[in-house]
Write an enzyme that holds these catalytic residues in place. Structure first.
Site, short mmCIF file in Angstrom:
data_model
loop_
_atom_site.label_atom_id
_atom_site.label_comp_id
_atom_site.label_asym_id
_atom_site.label_seq_id
_atom_site.Cartn_x
_atom_site.Cartn_y
_atom_site.Cartn_z
N ASP A 27 0.86 -1.18 0.00
CA ASP A 27 0.00 0.00 0.00
C ASP A 27 0.90 1.23 0.00
O ASP A 27 2.06 1.14 0.43
CB ASP A 27 -0.87 -0.02 1.27
CG ASP A 27 -2.14 0.79 1.11
OD1 ASP A 27 -3.22 0.19 1.11
OD2 ASP A 27 -2.05 2.03 0.97
N GLU A 56 -14.45 -9.43 -6.88
CA GLU A 56 -14.63 -9.92 -5.51
C GLU A 56 -16.06 -9.65 -5.07
O GLU A 56 -16.58 -8.58 -5.30
CB GLU A 56 -13.64 -9.19 -4.60
CG GLU A 56 -13.65 -9.63 -3.17
CD GLU A 56 -13.52 -11.14 -3.05
OE1 GLU A 56 -12.47 -11.67 -3.43
OE2 GLU A 56 -14.47 -11.79 -2.56
N GLY A 98 -26.49 1.10 1.89
CA GLY A 98 -25.33 1.99 1.93
C GLY A 98 -24.07 1.18 1.74
O GLY A 98 -24.11 0.09 1.15
N CYS A 151 -20.14 -0.28 -1.70
CA CYS A 151 -20.37 -0.92 -3.02
C CYS A 151 -21.66 -0.53 -3.71
O CYS A 151 -21.63 0.01 -4.81
CB CYS A 151 -20.32 -2.43 -2.87
SG CYS A 151 -18.68 -3.04 -2.52
N LYS A 155 -22.11 3.20 -4.94
CA LYS A 155 -21.12 3.59 -5.95
C LYS A 155 -21.27 2.75 -7.22
O LYS A 155 -21.13 3.27 -8.33
CB LYS A 155 -19.73 3.45 -5.31
CG LYS A 155 -18.64 2.83 -6.11
CD LYS A 155 -17.33 2.89 -5.36
CE LYS A 155 -16.82 1.53 -4.93
NZ LYS A 155 -16.42 0.60 -5.95
C1 UDX Z 1 -22.00 -5.92 -0.90
C2 UDX Z 1 -22.32 -7.19 -1.71
O1 UDX Z 1 -23.10 -8.10 -0.96
C3 UDX Z 1 -21.08 -7.84 -2.19
O2 UDX Z 1 -21.41 -8.96 -2.97
C4 UDX Z 1 -20.33 -6.83 -3.00
O3 UDX Z 1 -19.24 -7.34 -3.61
C5 UDX Z 1 -19.98 -5.61 -2.16
O4 UDX Z 1 -21.19 -5.07 -1.65
P1 UDX Z 1 -21.44 -5.27 1.60
O5 UDX Z 1 -21.08 -3.92 1.13
O6 UDX Z 1 -20.62 -5.86 2.69
O7 UDX Z 1 -21.39 -6.28 0.35
O8 UDX Z 1 -22.96 -5.16 2.08
P2 UDX Z 1 -24.26 -6.10 2.15
O9 UDX Z 1 -24.32 -6.91 3.39
O10 UDX Z 1 -24.43 -6.86 0.91
O11 UDX Z 1 -25.41 -4.97 2.29
C6 UDX Z 1 -25.47 -3.82 1.48
C7 UDX Z 1 -26.50 -2.83 2.01
O12 UDX Z 1 -27.83 -3.27 1.85
C8 UDX Z 1 -26.35 -2.48 3.47
O13 UDX Z 1 -26.58 -1.10 3.63
C9 UDX Z 1 -27.44 -3.30 4.13
O14 UDX Z 1 -27.85 -2.77 5.36
C10 UDX Z 1 -28.51 -3.23 3.09
N1 UDX Z 1 -29.46 -4.35 3.15
C11 UDX Z 1 -29.05 -5.60 2.81
C12 UDX Z 1 -30.77 -4.11 3.50
O15 UDX Z 1 -31.16 -2.98 3.82
N2 UDX Z 1 -31.66 -5.14 3.45
C13 UDX Z 1 -31.28 -6.39 3.11
O16 UDX Z 1 -32.13 -7.29 3.09
C14 UDX Z 1 -29.93 -6.64 2.79
#
Ligand code: UDX
Length: 434
Positions: free
Chosen positions: A31, A152, A261, A264, A267
């Site tokens: 990094d 990923e 939020g 991922c 964006k």
């Molecule tokens: C996500 C994807 O799951 C992953 O495959 C990708 O590569 C990166 O983004 P992550 O950012 O860790 O992973 O979050 P995730 O657990 O998937 O949830 C995303 C958002 O949706 C969160 O804000 C979560 O609170 C919200 N969410 C998720 C809900 O509001 N309701 C749900 O049923 C599921």
């Protein structure tokens, strides 16, 4: 034992580095941030992720995992180079590829023999071709190299688990030469019969965006249904349950909340919208996901406002700031959005999050009081607002809450409580769509 350099020590890079070290590869994580690398060398993680610090220490002790800021030297040493630097939202929602392109330039300059360059960072369609061009233009000694797109899919809070148990591994290449090496690197997953999708680079790039947009769509959809439920007096929990039982729909990602939020979904949906515009394709569903999610975040504030004549001077206890549980990440957190809007409306806030407080201080500063636990947050409050579904918020002592608060409002914006149970404690329950 493959010699693998991983550039970028964020969620994706560190998970990849530690995961591949556990697979027996020799890993050098790099990094540009000196302090981050110096901490990692002492076994200190730059973010909270369950199980990761232990795995870090174990692999360092076995000398399979090392850290450095000397990126050019690291590239020269490695046979395979993973690019895992950030691709944050840039101007007008387009993915900012400057970090990726800087790395590509460095790779080009440092090539000293055949190497495989694997892109883990989420990048818009066509980016890997640009990476190839940049590497080629600095590769004056004309060494061979191949580009592999290997997106990923890990979830924050379960990053290592997801690395070892992916639903599938996607590998995009434009020639067969690197395929065998990639297979061998991921051999433990192969043996576990994890599905591998071998495809071309552009398809691989678009798979990642399609998955994230689809999941974001499911969340936005059920949130929209929850708003309808509030309006017509129906129960979104039952609807989500019944929908989920339909095998074609599936029950996951149908939990209403204050909006999606994290690093991922917001964006990636924005970036997808932008690159679709560039190729003149109308992606009205993607546009609607973004708009509907913004509506949901603001709707949380509207719901609170409706319960008080005015928010000025109203004291609220906020439980949860991270964008979801099991992480200290507040990037694009709907909780932080709601907190900022409540401050604008003049509410007085005491906030608590088990992990994200330090990060929240950087954006909220002195504008809120940082409580030491959930009960400290609600002392004298007119209302309590649950914004992140941490397990420790699921079993609050409701009678204690009722006695500590001066008001009665219990806003459960993750729908984690039983309405009757809350109301038995003389509190007034308000969830989403129930
Ligand atoms: C996500 C994807 O799951 C992953 O495959 C990708 O590569 C990166 O983004 P992550 O950012 O860790 O992973 O979050 P995730 O657990 O998937 O949830 C995303 C958002 O949706 C969160 O804000 C979560 O609170 C919200 N969410 C998720 C809900 O509001 N309701 C749900 O049923 C599921």
């Amino acid at each position: 034992m493959f010699k693998i350099a991983v550039i970028g020590t964020g969620y994706v890079g560190l998970t990849t580095g530690i995961g591949l070290a556990n697979f027996g590869c020799s890993i050098l994580c790099m990094d540009i941030q000196e302090d981050k690398i110096s901490n990692l060398n002492k076994g200190i993680m730059p973010f909270y992720e369950p199980g990761m610090e232990e795995a870090l220490k174990v692999n360092m002790a076995c000398n399979r995992l090392n850290f450095s800021t000397k990126i050019a030297e690291g590239i020269e040493w490695a046979e395979v180079v993973f690019i895992a630097v950030g691709t944050p939202q840039g101007i007008k929602g387009k993915a900012d590829l400057s970090a990726v392109m800087n790395v590509a330039e460095l790779i080009g300059k440092s090539l000293n023999g055949y190497k495989i360059i694997v892109t883990k960072s989420t990048v818009p369609v066509g980016t890997n071709e640009k990476i190839k061009e940049v590497i080629s233009s600095f590769n004056t000694k004309k060494h061979d190299f191949d580009i592999v797109s290997n997106p990923e899919f890990l979830r924050e809070g379960r990053a290592l688990y997801d690395f070892y148990h992916p639903d599938r591994v996607v590998v995009g290449t434009d020639n067969p030469r690197p395929v065998e090496t990639i297979r061998r690197i991921y051999r433990p997953l192969y043996l576990n019969e994890i599905p591998f999708v071998f495809t071309d680079i552009r398809t691989s790039e678009l798979i990642k965006y399609s998955c994230n947009s689809f999941l974001a769509m499911k969340v936005a959809f059920i949130n929209e249904i929850s708003r309808l439920c509030d309006a017509v007096g129906a129960d979104v929990s039952k609807i989500a349950y019944a929908m989920g039982k339909d095998g074609r729909i599936g029950g996951k990602f149908l939990h209403p909340g204050p909006g999606f939020g994290g690093s991922c979904f917001p964006k990636d949906t924005e970036a997808m919208k932008m690159f679709a515009e560039e190729v003149n394709v109308d992606v009205s569903i993607i546009n609607a996901i973004i708009q509907s999610n913004n509506t949901q975040k603001e709707y949380m504030v509207e719901k609170i406002k409706k319960r008080f004549a005015r928010l000025k001077g109203i004291q609220l206890g906020i439980l949860g700031l991270a964008f979801k549980s099991e992480t200290d990440d507040i990037r694009e957190s709907p909780a932080v959005f709601v907190v900022k809007r409540l401050i604008e409306e003049g509410a007085v806030l005491r906030v608590y999050d088990p992990q994200a407080t330090e990060n929240a201080k950087l954006v909220l500063g002195e504008k809120v009081f940082y409580a030491i636990n959930e009960y400290d947050a609600i002392i004298n409050a007119d209302g309590l607002v649950i914004l992140t579904e941490w397990n420790q918020f699921r079993n609050l002592d409701l009678l204690k809450i009722a006695s500590l608060m001066r008001g009665k409002m219990f806003f459960d914006y993750r729908n984690i409580y039983d309405m009757a149970e809350v109301e038995n404690s003389s509190l007034i329950y308000e969830g989403i769509g129930r």
